[in-house]
Design a protein around this motif. Structure first.
Motif, PDB file in Angstrom:
ATOM      1  N   LYS A 183       8.615   5.201   6.371  1.00  0.00           N
ATOM      2  CA  LYS A 183       9.202   4.230   5.460  1.00  0.00           C
ATOM      3  C   LYS A 183      10.464   3.592   6.049  1.00  0.00           C
ATOM      4  N   HIS A 184      11.391   4.433   6.514  1.00  0.00           N
ATOM      5  CA  HIS A 184      12.660   3.904   7.005  1.00  0.00           C
ATOM      6  C   HIS A 184      12.522   3.219   8.367  1.00  0.00           C
TER       7      HIS A 184
ATOM      8  N   ASN B 116       8.899   9.693   4.798  1.00  0.00           N
ATOM      9  CA  ASN B 116      10.209   9.056   4.763  1.00  0.00           C
ATOM     10  C   ASN B 116      10.551   8.424   6.109  1.00  0.00           C
TER      11      ASN B 116
ATOM     12  N   SER C  85      12.676   2.547  -6.502  1.00  0.00           N
ATOM     13  CA  SER C  85      13.623   3.658  -6.397  1.00  0.00           C
ATOM     14  C   SER C  85      14.264   3.963  -7.738  1.00  0.00           C
TER      15      SER C  85
ATOM     16  N   THR D 122       7.718   3.889  -0.017  1.00  0.00           N
ATOM     17  CA  THR D 122       8.696   4.211  -1.059  1.00  0.00           C
ATOM     18  C   THR D 122       7.992   4.754  -2.296  1.00  0.00           C
TER      19      THR D 122
ATOM     20  N   GLN E 193       6.995  -0.381   4.091  1.00  0.00           N
ATOM     21  CA  GLN E 193       8.103   0.406   3.558  1.00  0.00           C
ATOM     22  C   GLN E 193       8.065   0.477   2.037  1.00  0.00           C
TER      23      GLN E 193
ATOM     24  N   LEU F 203      11.933  -2.337  -3.355  1.00  0.00           N
ATOM     25  CA  LEU F 203      12.602  -1.104  -2.968  1.00  0.00           C
ATOM     26  C   LEU F 203      13.558  -0.650  -4.063  1.00  0.00           C
TER      27      LEU F 203
END
Length: 278
Positions: free
Chosen positions: A55-56, A52, A228, A163, A159, A224
């Motif tokens: 990714k961020h 994470n 998600s 995800t 990213q 994204l």
């Protein structure tokens, strides 16, 4: 850069953007608060936390570069046309920065709180090593020609990949345990709301401009939202349809102290650990 044609659509765009920011940002806090109250991170997947962060961080580099850098913006306009709008909004930058901060806090909690026998898997360490090395190589490739838009697009791709990968450990753990007991569905519901609002924001901008360039001009933001939302729906099916929580668990969980909840989060000795399910 193009301007908005409709004031109401611009207002809706801003509302959807900050709605996504709010939902996604709040979704980080339940885990941080739970860790603090229990003084333990037992049951939290360490691979998820590490992936994470990558990714961020990648998403922050992309958003901040495209939103603030004149050089990157110039190359974007040369690629997609000067009549287009930059597909990154202020809420995108704010969310990315906030997400990196909360993820770092979570990793710090992993270091200082009780973690039992859990550890980051070798697979996760390998994935992170490959990504960091690849990003460094791409930087040196872009440096001579100043191909900054291409470089930040690489971070956008990273990213998206993260995800997809980061959700897998939790999905597999739910499947192996045939249960979502101890798994916060509230985070998922907030994440789903943020993904839908984020997608809606892109649609509103496209309608106003009469162009769908912002979708393939910022394919990372589109993917994204889609990735998600897809995983969130899958988790919701696991939680409410495939492995609904039993009444016994709910009644016990409501009576037992916070420190004992970890017993429901840790797999039994005959079940695989969360970090081995990547």
């Amino acid at each position: 850069m193009a301007s908005w044609n409709s004031g109401p659509l611009e207002f809706i765009y801003q509302v959807l953007g900050w709605t996504a920011f709010t939902c996604w940002s709040i979704s980080f806090y339940p885990q941080v608060i739970l860790n603090f109250r229990r003084k333990s991170v037992v049951g939290l997947n360490f691979d998820f936390a590490l992936l994470n962060l990558i990714k961020h961080s990648s998403y922050l580099i992309y958003n901040a570069s495209l939103y603030f850098s004149p050089a990157v913006q110039k190359q974007y306009f040369e690629e997609y046309g000067y009549g287009e709008m930059i597909p990154v909004a202020a809420n995108d930058v704010a969310f990315s920065a906030h997400a990196v901060l909360l993820t770092v806090i979570t990793l710090f909690q992993i270091v200082i709180y009780e973690r039992g026998t859990q550890k980051v898997s070798k697979l996760a360490i390998g994935i992170v090593s490959v990504i960091v090395l690849s990003a460094a190589v791409c930087f040196f490739i872009a440096l001579p020609t100043h191909s900054w838009l291409w470089l930040v697009s690489i971070f956008n791709t990273i990213q998206v990949c993260m995800t997809i990968i980061k959700y897998v450990p939790q999905a597999i753990m739910n499947f192996m345990r045939k249960s979502t007991d101890g798994f916060s569905i509230g985070n998922i519901l907030l994440d789903l709301s943020g993904g839908i609002a984020n997608y809606g924001q892109m649609v509103v901008q496209s309608i106003d401009q009469g162009s769908w360039v912002n979708f393939y001009g910022n394919i990372g933001k589109l993917l994204l939202s889609l990735v998600s939302v897809s995983f969130d729906i899958f988790f919701i099916c696991q939680h409410y349809v495939l492995y609904p929580a039993t009444k016994d668990f709910k009644s016990v969980a409501s009576k037992e102290p916070e420190n004992d909840i970890k017993e429901h989060l840790v797999p039994r000795s005959d079940e695989p650990a969360a970090s081995e399910n990547v």
